[in-house]
Design a protein around this motif. Structure first.
Motif, PDB file in Angstrom:
ATOM      1  N   ALA A 249      50.558  34.612  43.527  1.00 34.11           N
ATOM      2  CA  ALA A 249      51.055  35.037  42.403  1.00 34.11           C
ATOM      3  C   ALA A 249      51.211  36.532  42.356  1.00 34.11           C
ATOM      4  N   ASP A 250      51.863  36.956  41.171  1.00 31.66           N
ATOM      5  CA  ASP A 250      52.046  38.408  41.028  1.00 31.66           C
ATOM      6  C   ASP A 250      50.769  38.705  39.911  1.00 31.66           C
ATOM      7  N   PHE A 251      49.727  39.263  40.525  1.00 27.11           N
ATOM      8  CA  PHE A 251      48.637  39.733  39.761  1.00 27.11           C
ATOM      9  C   PHE A 251      48.540  41.128  38.992  1.00 27.11           C
ATOM     10  N   THR A 252      48.330  41.195  37.711  1.00 25.64           N
ATOM     11  CA  THR A 252      48.263  42.660  37.040  1.00 25.64           C
ATOM     12  C   THR A 252      47.109  43.181  37.689  1.00 25.64           C
ATOM     13  N   PRO A 253      47.013  44.490  37.345  1.00 28.84           N
ATOM     14  CA  PRO A 253      45.783  45.331  37.809  1.00 28.84           C
ATOM     15  C   PRO A 253      44.599  44.800  36.747  1.00 28.84           C
ATOM     16  N   THR A 254      44.758  44.051  35.875  1.00 31.05           N
ATOM     17  CA  THR A 254      43.409  43.793  35.095  1.00 31.05           C
ATOM     18  C   THR A 254      43.101  42.243  35.813  1.00 31.05           C
ATOM     19  N   GLU A 255      43.931  41.640  36.043  1.00 31.53           N
ATOM     20  CA  GLU A 255      43.705  40.304  36.812  1.00 31.53           C
ATOM     21  C   GLU A 255      42.856  40.576  38.226  1.00 31.53           C
ATOM     22  N   LEU A 256      43.579  41.567  39.092  1.00 32.29           N
ATOM     23  CA  LEU A 256      42.878  42.047  40.150  1.00 32.29           C
ATOM     24  C   LEU A 256      41.369  42.505  40.080  1.00 32.29           C
ATOM     25  N   ASN A 257      41.218  43.316  38.906  1.00 30.82           N
ATOM     26  CA  ASN A 257      39.842  43.637  38.589  1.00 30.82           C
ATOM     27  C   ASN A 257      38.959  42.758  38.251  1.00 30.82           C
ATOM     28  N   ARG A 258      39.445  41.588  37.427  1.00 30.33           N
ATOM     29  CA  ARG A 258      38.677  40.291  37.296  1.00 30.33           C
ATOM     30  C   ARG A 258      38.142  39.912  38.747  1.00 30.33           C
ATOM     31  N   LEU A 259      39.360  39.779  39.428  1.00 22.20           N
ATOM     32  CA  LEU A 259      39.103  38.687  40.537  1.00 22.20           C
ATOM     33  C   LEU A 259      37.974  39.449  41.440  1.00 22.20           C
ATOM     34  N   ARG A 260      37.939  41.014  41.594  1.00 23.33           N
ATOM     35  CA  ARG A 260      37.077  41.711  42.291  1.00 23.33           C
ATOM     36  C   ARG A 260      35.688  41.489  41.584  1.00 23.33           C
ATOM     37  N   LEU A 283      21.747  36.083  54.396  1.00 25.14           N
ATOM     38  CA  LEU A 283      21.485  37.535  53.546  1.00 25.14           C
ATOM     39  C   LEU A 283      22.234  38.791  53.779  1.00 25.14           C
ATOM     40  N   ASP A 284      21.985  38.839  55.202  1.00 23.64           N
ATOM     41  CA  ASP A 284      22.807  40.125  55.950  1.00 23.64           C
ATOM     42  C   ASP A 284      24.259  40.178  55.701  1.00 23.64           C
ATOM     43  N   LEU A 285      24.674  38.795  55.821  1.00 17.81           N
ATOM     44  CA  LEU A 285      26.134  38.578  55.861  1.00 17.81           C
ATOM     45  C   LEU A 285      26.641  38.934  54.669  1.00 17.81           C
ATOM     46  N   MET A 286      26.110  38.440  53.787  1.00 19.07           N
ATOM     47  CA  MET A 286      26.499  38.696  52.096  1.00 19.07           C
ATOM     48  C   MET A 286      26.446  40.181  51.883  1.00 19.07           C
ATOM     49  N   ILE A 287      25.238  40.922  52.018  1.00 21.71           N
ATOM     50  CA  ILE A 287      25.201  42.169  51.837  1.00 21.71           C
ATOM     51  C   ILE A 287      26.263  43.197  52.442  1.00 21.71           C
ATOM     52  N   ASP A 288      26.645  42.629  53.958  1.00 17.20           N
ATOM     53  CA  ASP A 288      27.984  43.207  54.614  1.00 17.20           C
ATOM     54  C   ASP A 288      29.218  42.956  53.841  1.00 17.20           C
ATOM     55  N   ARG A 289      29.362  41.893  53.299  1.00 15.97           N
ATOM     56  CA  ARG A 289      30.399  41.514  52.587  1.00 15.97           C
ATOM     57  C   ARG A 289      30.723  42.159  51.240  1.00 15.97           C
ATOM     58  N   LEU A 290      29.639  42.659  50.693  1.00 12.59           N
ATOM     59  CA  LEU A 290      29.574  43.081  49.457  1.00 12.59           C
ATOM     60  C   LEU A 290      29.875  44.622  49.639  1.00 12.59           C
ATOM     61  N   ARG A 291      29.265  45.088  50.764  1.00 17.20           N
ATOM     62  CA  ARG A 291      29.539  46.487  51.033  1.00 17.20           C
ATOM     63  C   ARG A 291      31.156  46.732  51.221  1.00 17.20           C
ATOM     64  N   ALA A 292      31.803  45.770  51.844  1.00 17.03           N
ATOM     65  CA  ALA A 292      33.282  46.084  52.178  1.00 17.03           C
ATOM     66  C   ALA A 292      34.159  45.651  51.051  1.00 17.03           C
ATOM     67  N   MET A 293      33.563  45.439  49.969  1.00 19.27           N
ATOM     68  CA  MET A 293      34.508  44.977  48.830  1.00 19.27           C
ATOM     69  C   MET A 293      35.170  46.247  48.127  1.00 19.27           C
ATOM     70  N   PRO A 294      36.432  46.275  48.040  1.00 23.53           N
ATOM     71  CA  PRO A 294      37.013  47.530  47.463  1.00 23.53           C
ATOM     72  C   PRO A 294      36.871  47.619  46.085  1.00 23.53           C
ATOM     73  N   SER A 295      36.689  49.085  45.688  1.00 19.51           N
ATOM     74  CA  SER A 295      36.105  49.378  44.459  1.00 19.51           C
ATOM     75  C   SER A 295      37.354  49.241  43.341  1.00 19.51           C
ATOM     76  N   THR A 296      38.786  49.636  43.604  1.00 20.76           N
ATOM     77  CA  THR A 296      39.748  49.229  42.913  1.00 20.76           C
ATOM     78  C   THR A 296      40.881  48.858  43.727  1.00 20.76           C
ATOM     79  N   PRO A 297      41.107  47.421  43.853  1.00 23.37           N
ATOM     80  CA  PRO A 297      42.206  46.859  44.419  1.00 23.37           C
ATOM     81  C   PRO A 297      43.428  47.181  43.976  1.00 23.37           C
ATOM     82  N   GLU A 298      44.517  47.458  44.570  1.00 21.78           N
ATOM     83  CA  GLU A 298      45.829  47.889  44.183  1.00 21.78           C
ATOM     84  C   GLU A 298      46.732  46.573  44.450  1.00 21.78           C
ATOM     85  N   SER A 299      46.553  45.662  45.089  1.00 19.29           N
ATOM     86  CA  SER A 299      47.180  44.196  45.456  1.00 19.29           C
ATOM     87  C   SER A 299      46.201  43.114  45.662  1.00 19.29           C
TER      88      SER A 299
END
Length: 318
Positions: A249-260, A283-299
């Motif tokens: 779908a086409d996600f709005t910036p607000t929806e992208l931030n809710r997803l994040r 646990l290490d895998l979860m921390i690695d994936r959390l560190r890799a999360m974008p702070s402000t997704p553009e798409s």
């Protein structure tokens, strides 16, 4: 201990009392929290699960009453009852194969149907329901006064058990920021599966999708289920095709931030779970994936796995 350890013969005897004679009694692949068996009763294939908690089984029974009219295949619950210090649930077995047990090509082919089934779940009407979050199977109402309260559940504010000071500081800061963001979430009153993952989806020979394990069902924002797919696609490659198919779908910036935000909550809850179980690699895998999360997704592409999913080893037992 999360899983009961009741002798299979004792379970079979209890099931016979509840639904009648069974044959072809066989132990099958179990989850982290339950024992499981397959059998035949009155000419029908059945699955028997044994868990320390009854409520999840009652939610399966609730889903079996609510969802078939929406074109969503769910098992029929035949009986729920006590066995030893635990609870059993006997239900019909949906024909087909778990999505996580299919080969890569079949997973890809199934992805559009998986996405369509998720859409149907989110479109399921819940007339007259009150509350948000986890569903009370007796009433169909949510157990929380707001969606924000439901999302905040299970996110620790402190991580004193973590021995690594850098990881502890990272998770405590992330928890604080995320919980502050969660407080502003709007209320939503749609049906959410809560654990829409490859091990809870059954693919029939004709490609139809069945959905099992409704223990985490909620009244809330259907973007939660998509966010759950997106987060786990970063840790479990078999989830990637279904996440991509659901994220068209086409996600709005607000929806992208809710997803994040929801992805971060899913990761923090999982990290807390694996820390409690002293499961270091997970646990290490979860921390690695959390560190890799974008702070402000553009798409939406920013929230999907950045690497070829087939190059990532299956590092965690789902």
């Amino acid at each position: 201990m999360w899983k009961p350890m009741i002798d299979g013969d004792v379970v079979r005897e209890r099931i016979t009392e509840a639904i009648g004679p069974v044959s072809d009694w066989t132990a099958i692949t179990e989850g982290e929290n339950s024992q499981a068996y397959s059998a035949v009763a009155d000419g029908r294939a059945v699955v028997v699960r044994v868990n320390l908690r009854r409520e999840g089984f009652e939610l399966d029974a609730w889903a079996a009453k609510v969802l078939p009219g929406q074109g969503i295949a769910v098992p029929e619950v035949l009986a729920v009852g006590a066995v030893g210090e635990a609870w059993f649930c006997a239900s019909t077995r949906l024909p087909g194969t778990r999505l996580c047990d299919l080969d890569e090509a079949a997973v890809e082919v199934s992805a559009p149907a998986v996405a369509e089934t998720l859409r149907r779940i989110g479109d399921t009407p819940l007339p007259g329901r009150q509350g948000f979050g986890g569903i009370d199977p007796a009433t169909g109402d949510g157990r929380n006064p707001s969606w924000a309260d439901a999302v905040a559940w299970g996110v620790p504010k402190a991580w004193p058990e973590l021995s690594d000071p850098a990881d502890r500081a990272f998770l405590e800061t992330l928890s604080e920021e995320t919980l502050a963001e969660v407080e502003a979430l709007p209320d939503c009153d749609r049906l959410v599966h809560g654990d829409y993952s490859a091990d809870n989806l059954i693919v029939a020979e004709d490609g139809a999708i069945g959905v099992i394990d409704w223990e985490c069902a909620m009244i809330g924002d259907p973007l939660w289920d998509l966010a759950y797919q997106l987060f786990w696609s970063r840790a479990w490659p078999v989830m990637t095709p279904q996440a991509r198919a659901s994220a068209t779908a086409d996600f709005t910036p607000t929806e992208l931030n809710r997803l994040r935000c929801y992805m971060t909550v899913a990761g923090l809850r999982s990290a807390s779970f694996y820390l409690a179980g002293t499961r270091g690699p997970a646990l290490d895998l979860m921390i690695d994936r959390l560190r890799a999360m974008p702070s402000t997704p553009e798409s939406i592409a920013d929230l999907l796995p950045a690497t070829d999913p087939h190059s990532v080893p299956r590092s965690i037992d789902q």
